[in-house]
Design a protein around this motif. Structure first.
Motif, PDB file in Angstrom:
ATOM      1  N   LEU A 515      -2.626  11.118  44.753  1.00 29.66           N
ATOM      2  CA  LEU A 515      -1.559  12.215  44.199  1.00 29.66           C
ATOM      3  C   LEU A 515      -1.975  13.503  44.865  1.00 29.66           C
ATOM      4  O   LEU A 515      -1.403  14.500  44.559  1.00 29.66           O
ATOM      5  N   ASP A 516      -2.797  13.415  45.845  1.00 30.13           N
ATOM      6  CA  ASP A 516      -3.186  14.766  46.647  1.00 30.13           C
ATOM      7  C   ASP A 516      -3.702  15.811  46.033  1.00 30.13           C
ATOM      8  O   ASP A 516      -3.292  17.031  45.943  1.00 30.13           O
ATOM      9  N   THR A 517      -4.578  15.528  44.858  1.00 27.89           N
ATOM     10  CA  THR A 517      -5.180  16.535  43.994  1.00 27.89           C
ATOM     11  C   THR A 517      -6.690  16.141  43.814  1.00 27.89           C
ATOM     12  O   THR A 517      -7.223  15.232  44.501  1.00 27.89           O
ATOM     13  N   SER A 518      -7.616  16.937  43.153  1.00 26.20           N
ATOM     14  CA  SER A 518      -9.022  16.844  42.945  1.00 26.20           C
ATOM     15  C   SER A 518      -9.335  15.688  41.789  1.00 26.20           C
ATOM     16  O   SER A 518      -8.532  15.759  40.828  1.00 26.20           O
ATOM     17  N   LEU A 519     -10.494  15.245  41.992  1.00 27.22           N
ATOM     18  CA  LEU A 519     -10.868  14.344  40.726  1.00 27.22           C
ATOM     19  C   LEU A 519     -11.184  15.209  39.617  1.00 27.22           C
ATOM     20  O   LEU A 519     -10.712  14.537  38.360  1.00 27.22           O
ATOM     21  N   ARG A 520     -11.523  16.212  39.798  1.00 27.58           N
ATOM     22  CA  ARG A 520     -11.568  17.268  38.458  1.00 27.58           C
ATOM     23  C   ARG A 520     -10.356  17.268  37.642  1.00 27.58           C
ATOM     24  O   ARG A 520     -10.430  17.263  36.385  1.00 27.58           O
ATOM     25  N   ILE A 521      -9.185  17.700  38.422  1.00 22.28           N
ATOM     26  CA  ILE A 521      -8.126  18.116  37.897  1.00 22.28           C
ATOM     27  C   ILE A 521      -7.489  16.734  37.166  1.00 22.28           C
ATOM     28  O   ILE A 521      -7.049  16.837  36.262  1.00 22.28           O
ATOM     29  N   ILE A 522      -7.656  15.616  38.063  1.00 28.94           N
ATOM     30  CA  ILE A 522      -7.304  14.286  37.486  1.00 28.94           C
ATOM     31  C   ILE A 522      -8.016  14.056  36.013  1.00 28.94           C
ATOM     32  O   ILE A 522      -7.285  13.683  34.986  1.00 28.94           O
ATOM     33  N   ASN A 523      -9.258  14.207  36.134  1.00 29.97           N
ATOM     34  CA  ASN A 523     -10.063  13.938  35.001  1.00 29.97           C
ATOM     35  C   ASN A 523      -9.750  14.831  33.858  1.00 29.97           C
ATOM     36  O   ASN A 523      -9.528  14.425  32.571  1.00 29.97           O
ATOM     37  N   TYR A 524      -9.389  16.077  33.890  1.00 26.10           N
ATOM     38  CA  TYR A 524      -9.087  17.006  33.065  1.00 26.10           C
ATOM     39  C   TYR A 524      -7.793  16.760  32.425  1.00 26.10           C
ATOM     40  O   TYR A 524      -7.615  16.624  31.034  1.00 26.10           O
TER      41      TYR A 524
END
Length: 539
Positions: A515-524
């Motif tokens: 999704l071309d995003t960070s793991l932190r944002i996905i986890n959030y």
């Protein structure tokens, strides 16, 4: 003398207290059907009647072979979740591993006491003693090839806290004997409830197996459906297929009446003979009569040669009259005569021809209302209505929607040379929520369209017709009003994350990269939307 009498009196009082407590525990365990509820009552009774605090019952998980807290008096679910021990680990793990009880006079002085749940403060540990006894159950093992012997196996532990006293010995021995009796009662209850659960599970599996066997026996290969409504249809088809009874198929347009008619024929003794279809609504009255009964040469203008009618073509087989409610009164009279006499004449002919056919009729009209209005003959209605079979609309068999959608997806992908593997979660939601006025036929057309315009390996909501993406289908805020922009964005984000997790086998890191995003944002966002990545991991 007075001191001895006082001691005796105190002992009697303690014995009565023990008996009273054991009575309450036994009474509750004997009536218990839920293990956790039963154990909760035990530790509550120990706290109330014996002042034994922090009562905890741990049970060995048969899969992980770890000790897990089943109940803990006054603890939170989070604290119980932390209380896991390997066999031999800590005091509780050692008690279960050895099968021997342990008494700790002062918790603060015992290095093996792990306090993993965090239930006790340092001050409480200084002021508390700890007693832990194993919960044992009898198991059979073979001593040799000739005989069996019974052994005791620790399946868990019961532990309590006592207020620390310097002279702890006599009281602790009494408590140990008492808790050993309680643990034996718990072991019996665990064995009984687990046995009942195993029996219930076995019965459930047996019931499921019988249902699957019955479903397989009744299944009609050409018709897709596992819902209870369709299982009833399959059962009725098999019940009537081998008879010569006239079957009247009822149901809305697009529910699959022609397929059921074909299934009736293929599952009958007439399967090797012709299956002839007549759509009564597609032909005008003058042509319908000729189509059904045939005509002789010169019977009417344009009859240049003899023609065999559908009744004649279906000899020995099945004649399916679709849309029977649309035929005129004149044709109704002739059809009634054929059904009654089992003979007919070609138009312009005198020869009586025997009608050796099995008749299946279908209609989406309310024939009862048509009879009341004089538009359909009552005697013909009763001749046709020998074995009525109702086909449910698609909205009444929603569990079949995804099965049908997958079937049509595979069919049209193959026909169009495309490799479309799946339907996205958002598209599935639309398919399930839609009311399908056109029934299976509408779903079929919908999936054909989706395959034609899809240019990826997944059918998403944008590939479905606009009619499916109405406010009612997409969703609402709960009070009937449309979704807000923020809610719609949340829905869209949630669908994107779920799709990515599915494609990455539940791996959040790979989903974030996709999704071309960070793991932190996905986890959030996973946490915020209540998504469980483990659900999308294929084992």
């Amino acid at each position: 003398m007075n001191a001895d009498a006082g001691t005796s009196s105190a002992d009697q009082e303690l014995a009565l207290q023990d008996l009273s407590c054991l009575y309450e525990i036994t009474r509750n365990l004997a009536a218990a059907t839920d293990l956790q509820e039963a154990l909760d009552k035990v530790v509550s009774i120990l706290a109330a009647l014996k002042k034994m605090q922090n009562g905890t019952v741990t049970i060995v998980n048969p899969v992980t072979r770890e000790l897990e807290i089943e109940v803990a008096c006054g603890s939170t679910p989070a604290a119980r979740k932390k209380g896991r021990y390997k066999l031999g680990e800590g005091i509780t793990g050692r008690v279960v591993a050895t099968g021997e009880p342990v008494i700790v006079p002062q918790i603060a002085e015992e290095p093996l006491f792990l306090n993993r749940t965090g239930m006790r403060t340092e001050e409480q540990k200084r002021k508390s003693s700890f007693i832990c006894v194993p919960i044992k159950t009898a198991v059979e093992s073979s001593a040799d090839s000739q005989r069996m012997q019974t052994e005791s196996l620790a399946i868990g532990a019961l532990s309590i806290d006592r207020c620390y006293e310097k002279e702890f010995g006599l009281q602790s021995e009494r408590d140990l004997r008492f808790l050993t009796i309680v643990s034996a009662l718990i072991a019996q209850t665990v064995h009984r409830i687990q046995s009942v659960s195993r029996e219930k599970e076995a019965l459930h599996h047996e019931n499921q197996q019988l249902r699957r066997e019955l479903s397989a026996k009744n299944r009609i290969e050409e018709i897709i459906g596992n819902s209870s409504r369709m299982q009833e249809v399959f059962a009725m088809v098999h019940r009537v297929a081998n008879s010569n009874a006239t079957v009247l198929l009822r149901g809305e347009s697009g529910t699959g009446k022609s397929m059921v008619a074909k299934a009736l024929h293929q599952n009958s003794g007439r399967a090797k003979k012709p299956f002839v279809i007549v759509n009564c609504s597609a032909l005008p009255e003058t042509l319908l009569e000729s189509e059904l009964f045939g005509h002789e040469k010169g019977a009417f203008t344009g009859a240049v040669e003899r023609k065999a009618g559908r009744f004649e073509q279906a000899q020995g087989g099945t004649l399916f009259l679709d849309e029977i409610g649309e035929i005129s009164t004149a044709v109704q009279v002739k059809l009634l005569n054929v059904i009654q006499e089992r003979t007919f004449q070609r138009l312009g002919g005198a020869e009586l021809i025997k009608a050796d056919i099995r008749l299946v009729a279908a209609t989406n009209r309310d024939l009862e209302a048509a009879v009341r209005e004089g538009k359909f003959r009552e005697d013909l209605y009763y001749r046709l209505n020998v074995f009525p079979l109702y086909l449910p609309p698609l909205r009444e068999r929603r569990t079949d929607i995804l099965l049908l959608a997958d079937y049509f997806l595979e069919q049209y992908s193959r026909e169009n040379g495309k490799k479309i593997e799946r339907i996205s979660t958002s598209a599935i939601d639309l398919l399930i929520k839609y009311h399908w006025p056109g029934n299976v036929r509408e779903l079929q057309n919908c999936m054909e369209r989706a395959v034609l315009i899809c240019d990826s390996s997944t059918v998403s909501s944008v590939h479905l017709p606009p009619t499916l993406q109405s406010a009612e289908s997409v969703g609402s805020s709960g009070n009937g009003s449309p979704l807000s922009l923020a809610s719609a964005v949340e829905h869209f984000e949630r669908d994107l994350i779920i799709e990515a997790l599915k494609q990455c086998n539940g791996n959040q890191t790979k989903a974030a990269e996709r999704l071309d995003t960070s793991l932190r944002i996905i986890n959030y966002k996973i946490h915020n939307y209540g998504i469980e990545p483990k659900k999308y991991k294929v084992k």
